[in-house]
Structures are given as C-alpha cells and as structure tokens.
Design a protein around this motif. Structure first.
Motif, PDB file in Angstrom:
ATOM      1  N   MET A   1       0.829  -1.203   0.000  1.00 29.44           N
ATOM      2  CA  MET A   1       0.000   0.000   0.000  1.00 29.44           C
ATOM      3  C   MET A   1       0.868   1.259   0.000  1.00 29.44           C
ATOM      4  SD  MET A   1      -3.033  -1.126   2.666  1.00 29.44           S
ATOM      5  CE  MET A   1      -3.872   0.455   2.564  1.00 29.44           C
ATOM      6  N   ALA A   2       2.015   1.189   0.685  1.00 23.71           N
ATOM      7  CA  ALA A   2       2.891   2.367   0.747  1.00 23.71           C
ATOM      8  C   ALA A   2       3.490   2.672  -0.623  1.00 23.71           C
ATOM      9  CB  ALA A   2       3.987   2.135   1.772  1.00 23.71           C
ATOM     10  N   ARG A   3       3.861   1.611  -1.371  1.00 29.46           N
ATOM     11  CA  ARG A   3       4.516   1.810  -2.664  1.00 29.46           C
ATOM     12  C   ARG A   3       3.537   1.848  -3.819  1.00 29.46           C
ATOM     13  NH1 ARG A   3       9.227  -2.614  -2.189  1.00 29.46           N
ATOM     14  NH2 ARG A   3       7.731  -3.598  -0.801  1.00 29.46           N
ATOM     15  N   LYS A   4       2.252   1.615  -3.488  1.00 28.32           N
ATOM     16  CA  LYS A   4       1.218   1.568  -4.508  1.00 28.32           C
ATOM     17  C   LYS A   4       1.584   0.586  -5.632  1.00 28.32           C
ATOM     18  CE  LYS A   4      -0.822   5.991  -3.537  1.00 28.32           C
ATOM     19  NZ  LYS A   4      -1.349   5.501  -2.277  1.00 28.32           N
ATOM     20  N   ALA A   5       2.086  -0.584  -5.206  1.00 26.55           N
ATOM     21  CA  ALA A   5       2.493  -1.612  -6.171  1.00 26.55           C
ATOM     22  C   ALA A   5       1.764  -2.909  -5.840  1.00 26.55           C
ATOM     23  CB  ALA A   5       3.999  -1.836  -6.099  1.00 26.55           C
ATOM     24  N   VAL A   6       1.449  -3.659  -6.891  1.00 32.21           N
ATOM     25  CA  VAL A   6       0.789  -4.953  -6.705  1.00 32.21           C
ATOM     26  C   VAL A   6       1.800  -5.946  -6.146  1.00 32.21           C
ATOM     27  CG1 VAL A   6      -0.403  -6.854  -7.859  1.00 32.21           C
ATOM     28  CG2 VAL A   6      -0.818  -4.500  -8.573  1.00 32.21           C
ATOM     29  N   GLY A   7       1.389  -6.750  -5.186  1.00 34.73           N
ATOM     30  CA  GLY A   7       2.299  -7.701  -4.557  1.00 34.73           C
ATOM     31  C   GLY A   7       2.359  -9.031  -5.286  1.00 34.73           C
ATOM     32  N   LEU A   8       2.855 -10.051  -4.585  1.00 33.35           N
ATOM     33  CA  LEU A   8       3.108 -11.363  -5.195  1.00 33.35           C
ATOM     34  C   LEU A   8       1.862 -11.981  -5.809  1.00 33.35           C
ATOM     35  CD1 LEU A   8       5.370 -12.962  -2.426  1.00 33.35           C
ATOM     36  CD2 LEU A   8       6.114 -11.959  -4.588  1.00 33.35           C
ATOM     37  N   VAL A   9       0.748 -11.868  -5.096  1.00 35.26           N
ATOM     38  CA  VAL A   9      -0.472 -12.540  -5.565  1.00 35.26           C
ATOM     39  C   VAL A   9      -0.923 -11.988  -6.904  1.00 35.26           C
ATOM     40  CG1 VAL A   9      -2.911 -12.937  -5.019  1.00 35.26           C
ATOM     41  CG2 VAL A   9      -1.198 -13.138  -3.232  1.00 35.26           C
ATOM     42  N   GLY A  10      -0.709 -10.701  -7.135  1.00 37.11           N
ATOM     43  CA  GLY A  10      -1.119 -10.107  -8.404  1.00 37.11           C
ATOM     44  C   GLY A  10      -0.137 -10.328  -9.533  1.00 37.11           C
ATOM     45  N   LEU A  11       1.092 -10.751  -9.205  1.00 41.88           N
ATOM     46  CA  LEU A  11       2.132 -10.880 -10.231  1.00 41.88           C
ATOM     47  C   LEU A  11       2.397 -12.316 -10.663  1.00 41.88           C
ATOM     48  CD1 LEU A  11       4.786  -8.316  -8.908  1.00 41.88           C
ATOM     49  CD2 LEU A  11       3.216  -8.046 -10.844  1.00 41.88           C
ATOM     50  N   TRP A  12       2.203 -13.272  -9.760  1.00 44.45           N
ATOM     51  CA  TRP A  12       2.608 -14.637 -10.041  1.00 44.45           C
ATOM     52  C   TRP A  12       1.406 -15.552 -10.246  1.00 44.45           C
ATOM     53  CZ3 TRP A  12       7.753 -15.778 -10.619  1.00 44.45           C
ATOM     54  CH2 TRP A  12       8.656 -14.800 -10.195  1.00 44.45           C
ATOM     55  N   ASP A  13       1.671 -16.704 -10.884  1.00 47.17           N
ATOM     56  CA  ASP A  13       0.615 -17.696 -11.097  1.00 47.17           C
ATOM     57  C   ASP A  13       0.411 -18.557  -9.852  1.00 47.17           C
ATOM     58  OD1 ASP A  13       0.214 -16.914 -13.705  1.00 47.17           O
ATOM     59  OD2 ASP A  13       1.747 -18.266 -14.486  1.00 47.17           O
ATOM     60  N   CYS A  14       1.445 -18.665  -9.032  1.00 36.03           N
ATOM     61  CA  CYS A  14       1.349 -19.498  -7.833  1.00 36.03           C
ATOM     62  C   CYS A  14       2.202 -18.878  -6.738  1.00 36.03           C
ATOM     63  CB  CYS A  14       1.839 -20.922  -8.146  1.00 36.03           C
ATOM     64  SG  CYS A  14       1.825 -22.012  -6.720  1.00 36.03           S
ATOM     65  N   VAL A  15       1.633 -18.780  -5.543  1.00 33.61           N
ATOM     66  CA  VAL A  15       2.374 -18.284  -4.394  1.00 33.61           C
ATOM     67  C   VAL A  15       2.411 -19.412  -3.369  1.00 33.61           C
ATOM     68  CG1 VAL A  15       2.454 -16.591  -2.537  1.00 33.61           C
ATOM     69  CG2 VAL A  15       1.641 -15.908  -4.804  1.00 33.61           C
ATOM     70  N   ALA A  16       3.615 -19.848  -3.020  1.00 31.92           N
ATOM     71  CA  ALA A  16       3.777 -20.955  -2.070  1.00 31.92           C
ATOM     72  C   ALA A  16       4.267 -20.424  -0.730  1.00 31.92           C
ATOM     73  CB  ALA A  16       4.762 -21.980  -2.621  1.00 31.92           C
TER      74      ALA A  16
END
Length: 419
Positions: A1-16
């Motif tokens: 939220m501070a960087r206004k950037a999408v995190g892992l869930v929005g960038l990757w196909d799978c988050v382990a």
C-alpha cells in the motif's frame, strides 16, 4: 500500500508458503483477506480492489505419524492457530496432497536424457492455464450428491489441472479420465474429513462418489489413511463382543470394542484395558450390579452366582477410554451368558444408570456420523433420543437400521435380536 504496487499474488501464477507452521500474521485481517481472495479471486487493499489468478500452496511437515494425528487431532494441526482452527479458511483449500505417500528423491529418479529448460516449461504451463478442461468429466461421469458447491469447484479444478498436465494434447481414454477423477475426489475428501473433525456436522457430507453415465453405477471414493470402515466389521461377531461409540478422554468421539468371556467362579467381574480410569470402572460396576439385581427379568438362563466375567475394553482410535460403558457392558455380559451374539454390524448408543434409567445420546448427529464412518449398519438407540432425530440429516439417518429401546432389558433383547 505504501509503494502503490501490486504484490506477489497479483504478479505470479502461484504463491507458495513454505514451512507453513512458522507463519506469523502481523495484520489481524490477513486471514480474512486471504479467505476472501481464495473464494472470489479478488482482494481489497486500501480503496482499490484487485483481481488476480494466483493459486496458493501451503507447504509444511507433519510432526507426528499420520495415524497419531488422525486419532488425536487433524492433518491441519501443523498450521498456525489462526489458520488451523478456522474451518471457513480450510474449506477453501481444494486439495490436501498426502506427502507421506510421495517417495524422497533418489538417484534413479533423475534422467540422463534431454529435458525442457525450466523457463520454457513454465511458459508452456502458463499458456495451458488459459484452457478450461474441468468439464471434461461431464462426458462420461456425474458427481455424487454429497458434493456441495465448493467440493464441486475443487474437484473440477483438479480434474482440469491433471488433464492438462498428463494429457496436454487432449487425447485420453475414459479409463484415464476416471483415474484422474478418483484422485481428485480423494484429495478434496481428505480436506473434508479433517473439517468434519474440526467443525462437526456442518461438514458431515464426506462420502464422495461419482456416477458412470454409461452404466448409471455409483462409485464411492475413500481416503486410504482413514481406514474407518473396518472398525465395526460386517457379519456376526462372537458372543460377548459389542461395539459402542462414546466420547473419550481427549474430548473426541470414537469407537470402543468390548470382548467378554465367562469362567467358573463365584460372581465377580474382572476388567482389562481400562487401567485406573475411575469413571470407566464405575460404569462397568453399574452394569454388573444391575445384572445381579435383574438377571431373572432378562433370562432364567443367566446365573451370576456361579460365574465370573472377564471383560476387555479396547479404545480403537486412541482417544482415551469413554465413561459411557454401562449399557454396552450389560449387553456384552448377557450375550456371553446366553451364548448369543449381538446383531451384525451394530453400534450401541446411549447409557443406563444403576436403577436402569436410560440416558439419551449427546450429539446424536456426530455420533451417527462416527457409526457410519466405522462401518456400522445398525444402531441401538434410546427412545429418549428420538426427539433429536430432526437434527440429523435425512441422508445420514437413511444409512442405518435404527433399533429403539425403552429400558435396559429392552436394549438387551433388541441387541440380541430377541423378539
């Protein structure tokens, strides 16, 4: 939220999440956000709502054997408390992969031939995500009625994923698809079996099945490690052998077996298997004293004064001995005294007091579910529990022949099949 950037869930196909037991949540809303995402595919951070397609995988070790975990807690026990006790969160997990069935890597598992470069293979698999194969099963099969909407979504997702991995060209036979369907049903049922332990009757519908559209035959899929169906065997047992369902010292419901023998003596009872459990001993004494006072009302052939009873109590699921043993003990002693076995595949529910007053079964629905999972086809039930029948799903009641009893003597007659 501070960087206004999408995190892992929005960038990757799978988050382990590796070593899931060590996860700590600084944000108390973290679990709720994760639950919402796992259900809808979107999450809100700040004022914005983001859509994503990442799958979530939770990797970890179980710190006890599978048998011990199944008897004492659940397979979700290694999860942090915020996750492991939240049934709404766990219900959103599609598949529980049995790591104990997967062999550790050995040299012979590696190839000396050529293989795909990882970057290429992952790009290929990423493209396959755009194809939908979850409806492949509809050509040959239909899912059973015990699968709810979440179960159906989970099974279809797994069928689609396995079809794309194993048969990416789309060429597979009905038998190959059936194998994939069985695996998918087993993986989802493993999740539901644990939810049933944690959440009770909300998750009673675990008997997953599929129907072959060509033959209209229904096939049920079990979970190998449960092994519940053998606890109460089919067929007639030896005289003096009785199965009952009760709450153990651990607080869990389970199955208990009583095995009795009668030897020449002067009217005593010897118990094995209950150790120093005071409540279990008192229940056993209650049955013995009741039989002493009322033997003639049950049968003229029961002579306590010249016989000794030896009764072995077995906790079949390792949950600690139950205290509701008076009625099962009475039935076991009458059965061995008369040389007459109890009815086949029968579980005894309910209890009696020293005066013969019948005591109804607590948590009837949960107790009946344990009976079903353990292989019982008949249930001996106190008439006082009839008012609770309305709380039990009709599908569950329909699995048994219910034998109601209105007194201790009547319970003995019904258990032995005496009119």
């Amino acid at each position: 939220m501070a960087r206004k950037a999408v995190g892992l869930v929005g960038l990757w196909d799978c988050v382990a999440f590796d070593e899931v037991a060590g996860i700590k949540f600084k944000d108390k809303d973290g679990i709720q956000i994760m639950k919402d995402y796992m259900a809808s595919g979107s999450f809100a951070r700040g004022k914005e709502e983001k859509a994503a397609s990442a799958s979530m995988v939770f990797v970890g070790n179980i710190n006890q054997s599978v048998d011990v975990l199944l008897k004492t807690s659940s397979l979700f026990d290694p999860f942090p408390p915020e996750m492991g006790t939240d049934t709404a969160f766990l219900d959103r997990i599609h598949c529980y992969l049995p790591g104990w069935e997967i062999p550790k890597f050995r040299p012979e598992h590696f190839t000396n031939d050529y293989g795909f470069i990882t970057d290429y293979l992952s790009e290929f698999i990423r493209e396959l995500r755009k194809e939908q194969c979850g409806d492949a099963l509809d050509r040959y099969f239909r899912l059973g009625t015990n699968l709810n909407q979440r179960d159906t979504i989970a099974v279809r997702k797994m069928v689609g994923g396995l079809v794309k991995l194993l048969y990416p060209d789309g060429n597979y036979t009905k038998e190959q698809l059936e194998e994939i369907l069985k695996i998918s049903l087993e993986m989802r049922r493993r999740v539901k079996e644990q939810l049933k332990k944690l959440g009770g009757m909300e998750f009673y519908d675990v008997n997953f099945s599929y129907i072959d559209l060509d033959t209209s035959e229904e096939h049920y899929v079990s979970v190998p490690e449960q092994g519940g169906g053998k606890l109460i065997p089919e067929g007639v047992c030896n005289p003096g052998q009785v199965y009952t369902v009760g709450r153990g010292k651990s607080g869990m419901l389970g199955v208990f077996r009583l095995e009795s023998q009668m030897v020449s003596g002067n009217g005593k009872i010897e118990r094995t298997g209950i150790g120093t459990d005071r409540e279990a001993k008192e229940a056993s004494n209650t049955a013995f004293h009741f039989l002493k006072a009322n033997a003639s009302r049950i049968s003229a052939h029961i002579d306590i004064s010249s016989q000794d009873y030896v009764i072995n109590y077995q906790d079949l699921q390792g949950i600690g001995m139950t205290s509701t043993l008076a009625l099962p003990t009475l039935i076991a002693m009458c059965s061995v005294s008369l040389g007459k076995p109890v009815l086949s595949s029968m579980a005894v529910l309910g209890e009696i007091s020293i005066s013969g007053t019948i005591i109804k079964t607590d948590e009837l629905a949960n107790s009946l579910q344990v009976c079903l999972d353990s292989g019982a086809k008949r249930v001996l039930l106190p008439i006082t529990s009839a008012v609770d029948i309305a709380t039990v799903p009709p599908e569950l009641i329909g699995c048994f022949q219910i034998l109601f009893y209105n007194s201790a003597e009547n319970a003995v007659f019904k258990a032995l099949g005496v009119d």
